[in-house]
Design an enzyme around this catalytic site. Structure first.
Site, PDB file in Angstrom:
ATOM      1  NE  ARG A 104      -7.831 -22.428 -87.797  1.00  0.00           N
ATOM      2  CZ  ARG A 104      -7.105 -21.699 -86.961  1.00  0.00           C
ATOM      3  NH1 ARG A 104      -7.716 -20.931 -86.081  1.00  0.00           N
ATOM      4  NH2 ARG A 104      -5.790 -21.723 -87.005  1.00  0.00           N
ATOM      5  CG  HIS A 131      -7.234 -15.412 -84.592  1.00  0.00           C
ATOM      6  ND1 HIS A 131      -8.384 -16.081 -84.228  1.00  0.00           N
ATOM      7  CD2 HIS A 131      -6.202 -16.270 -84.317  1.00  0.00           C
ATOM      8  CE1 HIS A 131      -8.074 -17.275 -83.760  1.00  0.00           C
ATOM      9  NE2 HIS A 131      -6.766 -17.416 -83.799  1.00  0.00           N
ATOM     10  CD  GLN A 134      -4.889 -16.406 -79.514  1.00  0.00           C
ATOM     11  OE1 GLN A 134      -5.008 -17.503 -80.044  1.00  0.00           O
ATOM     12  NE2 GLN A 134      -4.534 -16.261 -78.242  1.00  0.00           N
ATOM     13  CG  ASP A 219       1.108 -15.156 -85.406  1.00  0.00           C
ATOM     14  OD1 ASP A 219       1.408 -16.324 -85.099  1.00  0.00           O
ATOM     15  OD2 ASP A 219       0.111 -14.870 -86.096  1.00  0.00           O
ATOM     16  CB  CYS A 259      -1.779 -16.390 -81.137  1.00  0.00           C
ATOM     17  SG  CYS A 259      -0.975 -16.287 -82.740  1.00  0.00           S
ATOM     18  NE  ARG A 287      -8.796 -18.954 -79.290  1.00  0.00           N
ATOM     19  CZ  ARG A 287      -8.465 -19.493 -80.470  1.00  0.00           C
ATOM     20  NH1 ARG A 287      -7.190 -19.693 -80.778  1.00  0.00           N
ATOM     21  NH2 ARG A 287      -9.398 -19.802 -81.346  1.00  0.00           N
TER      22      ARG A 287
END
Length: 306
Positions: A104, A131, A134, A219, A259, A287
């Site tokens: 990450r 991402h 996700q 987001d 998310c 997830r």
């Protein structure tokens, strides 16, 4: 056999992606029924975190443990990466000791360079560009609630960030139509739009984007590393808040996703996560299940061929 990496949704075929999310649903059912399933016994995942995390760390760490393996958390403070050891050298050494690596990070090039020097699968746990993990969870959530997303319309409201870029890739791979409503100057990366082949429409007005949409998603307005732009962004993005009135313009069976973490009162109204159309909690849980399916897909075959 060279390792399979997952840096982007484009690293898999559409068929592979659908099979991973279907497998995620099966693994979720096994866990809900309390069935012990440990295909990754004695396998170890290294997790490198240059950006802080709640869901990514929990889902990968818990997921590896549930699959019978282990996960090791590494922050830049704990490793030589943080002290300037070349990424390529880290990758060579770590991949000799681990069975997979999740990273990450900020620059997407960190992932590509690590993967180029790794003999084990490398997974993108988030970069400034993309991402993809996700999106596996999002697509699993849609499949569970509404069936196939193929041919449906998805509305992305807000910043053209890494999540938005991954939605563009998802539109290509899962074959849906994507409408993106964002302020001028905050469009998604042109290189991702160029690949979209007519599946993506850029709009300014969020109302135009959500009309008849089957999925509406957003987001935070200020991502990690952009904190100095917060005040400017708050003013520009104010008309892009997703609230119940905006959702009312979408399809009657619309789903809302986020998310997380969410800034209630900013990109979403205070009450939106409690709206019956919101599936954000299922999305967050998925997830875990989608990534377990991904880990099984990437790590297990390596041992059949070793």
């Amino acid at each position: 056999m060279s390792a399979r990496h997952f840096l982007s949704l484009m690293d898999c075929t559409p068929e592979e992606l659908v099979s991973v999310i279907r497998r995620g649903i099966e693994l979720k059912d096994l866990r809900n029924r309390g069935v012990l399933f440990e295909p990754l016994k004695n396998r170890v995942l290294g997790m490198i975190f240059e950006k802080s995390s709640t869901r990514t760390r929990l889902s990968f760490e818990a997921g590896m443990i549930q699959l019978g393996g282990q996960a090791i958390f590494l922050s830049p403070r704990d490793t030589q990466l943080g002290r300037g050891e070349p990424i390529s050298d880290c990758a060579i050494v770590m991949s000799r000791m681990l069975d997979a690596v999740m990273i990450r990070t900020f620059a997407h090039s960190t992932l590509t360079e690590f993967a180029a020097n790794s003999r084990v699968p490398v997974i993108n746990g988030l970069s400034d560009d993309l991402h993809p993990c996700q999106l596996l969870a999002d697509m699993q959530t849609f499949l569970e609630h509404r069936g196939s997303i193929q041919g449906k319309t998805v509305a992305w409201i807000g910043d053209g960030n890494n999540m938005c870029n991954s939605y563009i890739e998802a539109a290509i791979q899962f074959d849906f139509h994507l409408r993106i409503a964002c302020p001028e100057g905050f469009e998604p990366n042109a290189q991702f739009l160029a690949k979209a082949d007519g599946r993506v429409q850029l709009l300014r007005d969020p109302k135009d984007a959500v009309v008849g949409a089957h999925l509406v998603t957003t987001d935070v307005w200020t991502s990690m590393g952009q904190e100095d732009e917060t005040a400017k962004r708050m003013a520009l993005f104010a008309p892009y808040q997703v609230n119940r009135d905006l959702l009312d313009m979408a399809a009657t069976d619309v789903l809302f996703m986020h998310c997380l973490p969410a800034h209630r009162g900013e990109e979403i109204s205070l009450d939106l996560l409690d709206d019956p159309r919101s599936v954000a909690w299922d999305q967050a849980e998925n997830r875990l299940h989608a990534q377990k399916a991904l880990l099984e897909f990437l790590v297990e075959p390596a041992y059949h061929h070793a």
